[in-house]
Design a protein around this motif. Structure first.
Motif, PDB file in Angstrom:
ATOM      1  N   VAL A  91       5.183   9.179  10.178  1.00  0.00           N
ATOM      2  CA  VAL A  91       5.357   8.341  11.220  1.00  0.00           C
ATOM      3  C   VAL A  91       5.403   9.134  12.519  1.00  0.00           C
ATOM      4  CG1 VAL A  91       6.774   6.554  12.212  1.00  0.00           C
ATOM      5  CG2 VAL A  91       5.896   6.269   9.971  1.00  0.00           C
ATOM      6  N   SER A  92       6.405  10.072  12.513  1.00  0.00           N
ATOM      7  CA  SER A  92       6.865  10.910  13.642  1.00  0.00           C
ATOM      8  C   SER A  92       5.828  11.756  14.021  1.00  0.00           C
ATOM      9  CB  SER A  92       8.468  11.577  13.607  1.00  0.00           C
ATOM     10  OG  SER A  92       8.264  12.298  12.436  1.00  0.00           O
ATOM     11  N   GLU A 152       2.530  12.389  13.073  1.00  0.00           N
ATOM     12  CA  GLU A 152       1.230  11.587  13.418  1.00  0.00           C
ATOM     13  C   GLU A 152       0.173  12.505  13.026  1.00  0.00           C
ATOM     14  OE1 GLU A 152       1.389   9.955  17.222  1.00  0.00           O
ATOM     15  OE2 GLU A 152       2.359   8.355  16.631  1.00  0.00           O
ATOM     16  N   ARG A 153      -0.700  12.903  13.960  1.00  0.00           N
ATOM     17  CA  ARG A 153      -1.951  13.804  13.516  1.00  0.00           C
ATOM     18  C   ARG A 153      -1.533  15.078  13.259  1.00  0.00           C
ATOM     19  NH1 ARG A 153      -6.416  11.138  12.577  1.00  0.00           N
ATOM     20  NH2 ARG A 153      -7.506  12.867  13.010  1.00  0.00           N
TER      21      ARG A 153
END
Length: 168
Positions: free
Chosen positions: A134-135, A137-138
């Motif tokens: 979630v935090s 991401e990519r």
């Protein structure tokens, strides 16, 4: 060796006193809970707070988890492992800029925790990976092969339904 900083004692984790630790034999009439298997309080994502010195905490966290991997899980102080994972969760949620350059080292140190014999450690590690997705991401994409493998393995286990559900 892992050392649990005093600042981590506010997680509501009950740890045994050294004087209460002893080997449990088959003839021992005391339960495991009475000897050294104290429960740990789960820390929700909302309860995670930023750390004062994220660079230092990240080094300590990686060092602790890596030392557990290096020891091949012998004489693991699971409370310290739990604390290190909780620190990784704090860093993932509040200090992404600090964690990203060291993400590969953290993932390699954290991934074996999913295979711990302590269900609280396993669940905390699985939750940590979820929060990282979630935090970060990519930024987590290059690490997927190291993250997905233990999670898929844990999700496929039928012996512990609550961990399998968490891994799903």
């Amino acid at each position: 060796q892992c050392n649990t900083p005093e600042s981590h004692l506010d997680y509501g984790i009950w740890t045994p006193k050294e004087s209460n630790r002893r080997t449990v034999s088959r003839s021992d009439s005391r339960s495991l809970l009475e000897t050294n298997a104290h429960p740990v309080a789960e820390v929700s994502t909302e309860e995670l707070t930023p750390v004062d010195n994220p660079d230092s905490e990240l080094r300590s966290c990686i060092g602790c988890l890596a030392s557990i991997v290096a020891s091949k899980h012998t004489k693991v102080k699971w409370e310290e492992q739990f604390h290190a994972i909780t620190t990784a969760r704090q860093l993932a949620m509040h200090h992404q800029e600090v964690i990203t350059p060291q993400l590969h080292a953290l993932i390699l140190a954290l991934a074996p925790s999913v295979e711990s014999l302590r269900s609280s450690v396993v669940k905390n590690a699985i939750v940590c990976f979820g929060e990282m997705f979630v935090s970060l991401e990519r930024a987590l994409d290059p690490e997927l092969e190291y993250v997905i493998t233990p999670l898929v393995k844990k999700a496929g286990e039928v012996s512990n339904q609550f961990l399998s559900a968490e891994a799903d």
